[in-house]
Enzyme design. Structure first.
Site, PDB file in Angstrom:
ATOM      1  N   HIS A  11      -1.995  -0.561  -9.786  1.00  0.00           N
ATOM      2  CA  HIS A  11      -2.158  -1.152  -9.363  1.00  0.00           C
ATOM      3  C   HIS A  11      -2.394  -2.004  -9.141  1.00  0.00           C
ATOM      4  O   HIS A  11      -4.124  -2.259 -10.026  1.00  0.00           O
ATOM      5  CB  HIS A  11      -3.593  -0.327  -8.036  1.00  0.00           C
ATOM      6  CG  HIS A  11      -3.564  -0.990  -6.632  1.00  0.00           C
ATOM      7  ND1 HIS A  11      -4.038   0.007  -5.713  1.00  0.00           N
ATOM      8  CD2 HIS A  11      -3.370  -2.173  -6.500  1.00  0.00           C
ATOM      9  CE1 HIS A  11      -4.503  -1.388  -4.356  1.00  0.00           C
ATOM     10  NE2 HIS A  11      -4.321  -2.073  -4.848  1.00  0.00           N
ATOM     11  N   ARG A  19       1.070  -0.849   0.127  1.00  0.00           N
ATOM     12  CA  ARG A  19       0.053  -0.197  -0.403  1.00  0.00           C
ATOM     13  C   ARG A  19       1.760   0.790  -0.304  1.00  0.00           C
ATOM     14  O   ARG A  19       2.185   1.578   0.881  1.00  0.00           O
ATOM     15  CB  ARG A  19      -1.082  -0.201   1.296  1.00  0.00           C
ATOM     16  CG  ARG A  19      -1.810  -0.987   1.066  1.00  0.00           C
ATOM     17  CD  ARG A  19      -3.206  -0.510  -0.562  1.00  0.00           C
ATOM     18  NE  ARG A  19      -4.312  -1.642   0.577  1.00  0.00           N
ATOM     19  CZ  ARG A  19      -4.467  -2.919  -0.527  1.00  0.00           C
ATOM     20  NH1 ARG A  19      -3.437  -2.674  -1.668  1.00  0.00           N
ATOM     21  NH2 ARG A  19      -5.944  -2.884  -0.477  1.00  0.00           N
TER      22      ARG A  19
HETATM   23  P1  NDP Z   1      -1.115 -11.298   5.046  1.00  0.00           P
HETATM   24  O1  NDP Z   1      -1.876 -10.569   6.014  1.00  0.00           O
HETATM   25  O2  NDP Z   1      -1.215 -12.379   5.775  1.00  0.00           O
HETATM   26  O3  NDP Z   1       0.347 -10.735   5.525  1.00  0.00           O
HETATM   27  C1  NDP Z   1       1.297  -9.623   6.100  1.00  0.00           C
HETATM   28  C2  NDP Z   1       2.227  -9.905   5.697  1.00  0.00           C
HETATM   29  O4  NDP Z   1       2.135  -8.297   6.968  1.00  0.00           O
HETATM   30  C3  NDP Z   1       1.910 -10.116   7.845  1.00  0.00           C
HETATM   31  O5  NDP Z   1       3.600 -11.010   7.065  1.00  0.00           O
HETATM   32  C4  NDP Z   1       2.591  -9.562   8.706  1.00  0.00           C
HETATM   33  O6  NDP Z   1       3.073 -10.152  10.161  1.00  0.00           O
HETATM   34  C5  NDP Z   1       3.544  -8.817   7.751  1.00  0.00           C
HETATM   35  N1  NDP Z   1       3.196  -7.204   9.226  1.00  0.00           N
HETATM   36  C6  NDP Z   1       2.058  -6.713   9.382  1.00  0.00           C
HETATM   37  N2  NDP Z   1       2.077  -5.523  10.403  1.00  0.00           N
HETATM   38  C7  NDP Z   1       3.340  -5.200  10.222  1.00  0.00           C
HETATM   39  C8  NDP Z   1       4.739  -4.547  10.969  1.00  0.00           C
HETATM   40  N3  NDP Z   1       3.487  -3.244  11.241  1.00  0.00           N
HETATM   41  N4  NDP Z   1       5.364  -5.064  10.745  1.00  0.00           N
HETATM   42  C9  NDP Z   1       5.907  -5.981  10.369  1.00  0.00           C
HETATM   43  N5  NDP Z   1       5.235  -6.632   9.379  1.00  0.00           N
HETATM   44  C10 NDP Z   1       3.626  -6.314   9.445  1.00  0.00           C
HETATM   45  O7  NDP Z   1      -1.098 -10.407   4.074  1.00  0.00           O
HETATM   46  P2  NDP Z   1      -1.401 -10.924   2.334  1.00  0.00           P
HETATM   47  O8  NDP Z   1       0.120 -11.567   1.745  1.00  0.00           O
HETATM   48  O9  NDP Z   1      -2.541 -11.455   1.814  1.00  0.00           O
HETATM   49  O10 NDP Z   1      -1.263  -9.329   1.030  1.00  0.00           O
HETATM   50  C11 NDP Z   1      -0.426  -7.945   1.912  1.00  0.00           C
HETATM   51  C12 NDP Z   1      -0.954  -6.660   1.663  1.00  0.00           C
HETATM   52  O11 NDP Z   1      -0.848  -6.577  -0.375  1.00  0.00           O
HETATM   53  C13 NDP Z   1      -2.843  -6.234   1.190  1.00  0.00           C
HETATM   54  O12 NDP Z   1      -2.851  -5.927   2.908  1.00  0.00           O
HETATM   55  C14 NDP Z   1      -3.143  -5.257  -0.309  1.00  0.00           C
HETATM   56  O13 NDP Z   1      -2.305  -4.346   0.780  1.00  0.00           O
HETATM   57  C15 NDP Z   1      -2.058  -5.638  -0.703  1.00  0.00           C
HETATM   58  N6  NDP Z   1      -1.977  -5.989  -2.412  1.00  0.00           N
HETATM   59  C16 NDP Z   1      -1.929  -5.252  -2.980  1.00  0.00           C
HETATM   60  C17 NDP Z   1      -2.211  -5.915  -3.852  1.00  0.00           C
HETATM   61  C18 NDP Z   1      -1.701  -5.142  -5.323  1.00  0.00           C
HETATM   62  O14 NDP Z   1      -1.978  -5.419  -6.227  1.00  0.00           O
HETATM   63  N7  NDP Z   1      -1.059  -3.888  -5.690  1.00  0.00           N
HETATM   64  C19 NDP Z   1      -2.865  -7.050  -4.114  1.00  0.00           C
HETATM   65  C20 NDP Z   1      -2.943  -7.466  -3.650  1.00  0.00           C
HETATM   66  C21 NDP Z   1      -3.092  -7.469  -2.131  1.00  0.00           C
HETATM   67  P3  NDP Z   1       2.687 -11.669  10.982  1.00  0.00           P
HETATM   68  O15 NDP Z   1       3.109 -12.138   9.827  1.00  0.00           O
HETATM   69  O16 NDP Z   1       3.386 -11.189  11.927  1.00  0.00           O
HETATM   70  O17 NDP Z   1       1.217 -11.314  11.111  1.00  0.00           O
HETATM   71  C1  OXD Z   2      -5.892  -5.789  -3.133  1.00  0.00           C
HETATM   72  C2  OXD Z   2      -5.551  -5.505  -3.478  1.00  0.00           C
HETATM   73  O1  OXD Z   2      -5.927  -5.162  -1.808  1.00  0.00           O
HETATM   74  O2  OXD Z   2      -5.987  -5.198  -5.037  1.00  0.00           O
HETATM   75  O3  OXD Z   2      -6.499  -7.238  -2.968  1.00  0.00           O
HETATM   76  O4  OXD Z   2      -4.617  -4.147  -3.797  1.00  0.00           O
END
Ligand code: NDP
Ligand code: OXD
Length: 307
Positions: free
Chosen positions: A270, A222
């Protein structure tokens, strides 16, 4: 009743949902319905106050992985369960996106592109995968897949998360205190972190400056992660060589934003990982069945931690 909001692909989603959930009554926005009958909503980017009319709403299924925009709304009562997509075909796409940016940098396509524009024939020194240190911020459903794939291709991969993780062939570190030294040992930084209070401007001037000179940054999580002004300053000082951005603080990226014209910045709108309707619906239907039979669901959002 299940109510669907996905104006761009309404008919396709309606058909898939009805096929997967034959016993359900499914209506689509903007169809007029008895809002009190709606217990489940499937939606992505619904308009302001969309949820207010559903007084018996129990569950929202998001058609994406990131839930920051849902958690910022004030029309979703606390008792409503929010369930997001987990992977659902996005991990493979996200890995391709990360690999594209990584290869663009490691194989010096940015330099050759600029040489071509000036008709310069000048081979650059080779850099091997084993000498290109990759750090993945976020080891969730998407980050783990990226990390494991890149490690399998011979890159030294580190990953960062909130809690301790153990992933074969990936050096896993966690917590804020570990971030500084990790950044200092990174050639390509790939972020796939969610937008939360804690990750807001996590990559600020101080943290960005810890990346070695001529490093690369790829952000597909993000846009709130980045202090965009700090990144621009660092780019203008030629501290970073290549930046690939898919997400921004403000989307669409305003036409006047300096990122558009910066020679070291590559922009995508995006699109790093798109939702695949068939996979999304299969996951939603499985979760509806799990909820009905009291089994654990996949992707339930923890509002407290914000993802
Ligand atoms: P998950 O919830 O499965 O994973 C999030 C990861 O981030 C976890 O490993 C978590 O740690 C880590 N995390 C969160 N907060 C912190 C922090 N403060 N410090 C360190 N690590 C942190 O999410 P996904 O992998 O499914 O998706 C991640 C993000 O990708 C989505 O939230 C979205 O914003 C983005 N996205 C973007 C897309 C695009 O097209 N650009 C498409 C899809 C998603 P922990 O394992 O310890 O909980
Ligand atoms: C998602 C995205 O979060 O599209 O799936 O960014």
């Amino acid at each position: 009743m299940l109510y669907l909001y996905s104006p761009e692909q309404q008919d396709h989603y309606h058909h898939l949902l009805q096929e997967a959930l034959p016993d359900w009554s499914i209506a689509c926005w903007p169809q007029e319905i008895n809002a009190e009958a709606v217990t489940h909503v499937v939606a992505w980017k619904p308009p302001v106050n969309f949820f207010s009319r559903f007084s018996n709403l129990q569950v929202i299924f998001t058609l994406g992985a990131g839930v920051d925009k849902f958690l910022q709304r004030d029309d979703i009562p606390e008792h409503v369960t929010i369930i997001r997509l987990t992977d659902a075909g996005m991990a493979q796409q996200m890995t391709e996106y990360a690999l594209y940016g990584l290869l663009h940098f490691q194989r010096k396509m940015d330099i050759y592109r600029s040489q071509q524009q000036n008709t310069v024939w000048q081979p650059q020194p080779t850099r091997l995968a084993k000498d290109t240190r990759v750090t993945i911020l976020g080891l969730g459903h998407l980050g783990v897949h990226v990390a494991q794939t890149l490690a399998g291709l011979g890159y030294p991969v580190s990953g960062w998360s909130r809690h301790p993780r153990n992933i074969e062939h990936v050096r896993c570190v966690h917590g804020c205190d570990a971030l500084g030294s990790l950044l200092q040992e990174t050639d390509v930084l790939f972020s796939i972190l969610p937008s939360t209070d804690e990750t807001q401007h996590l990559l600020d001037a101080k943290h960005l400056a810890l990346l070695p000179k001529d490093a690369a940054l790829i952000n597909a999580g993000r846009g709130t992660l980045l202090d965009e002004d700090a990144l621009l300053n660092l780019l203008n000082q030629q501290h970073l060589r290549f930046v690939l951005l898919d997400v921004f603080a403000s989307e669409p990226l305003p036409a006047a934003h300096p990122f558009w014209r910066h020679p070291a910045v590559m922009i995508t709108p995006h699109v790093a990982a798109d939702t695949i309707p068939e996979e999304a619906v299969a996951q939603i239907a499985a979760n509806i069945q799990a909820l009905a039979s009291g089994h654990p669901v996949q992707g339930q959002v923890d509002r407290q931690r914000g993802y």
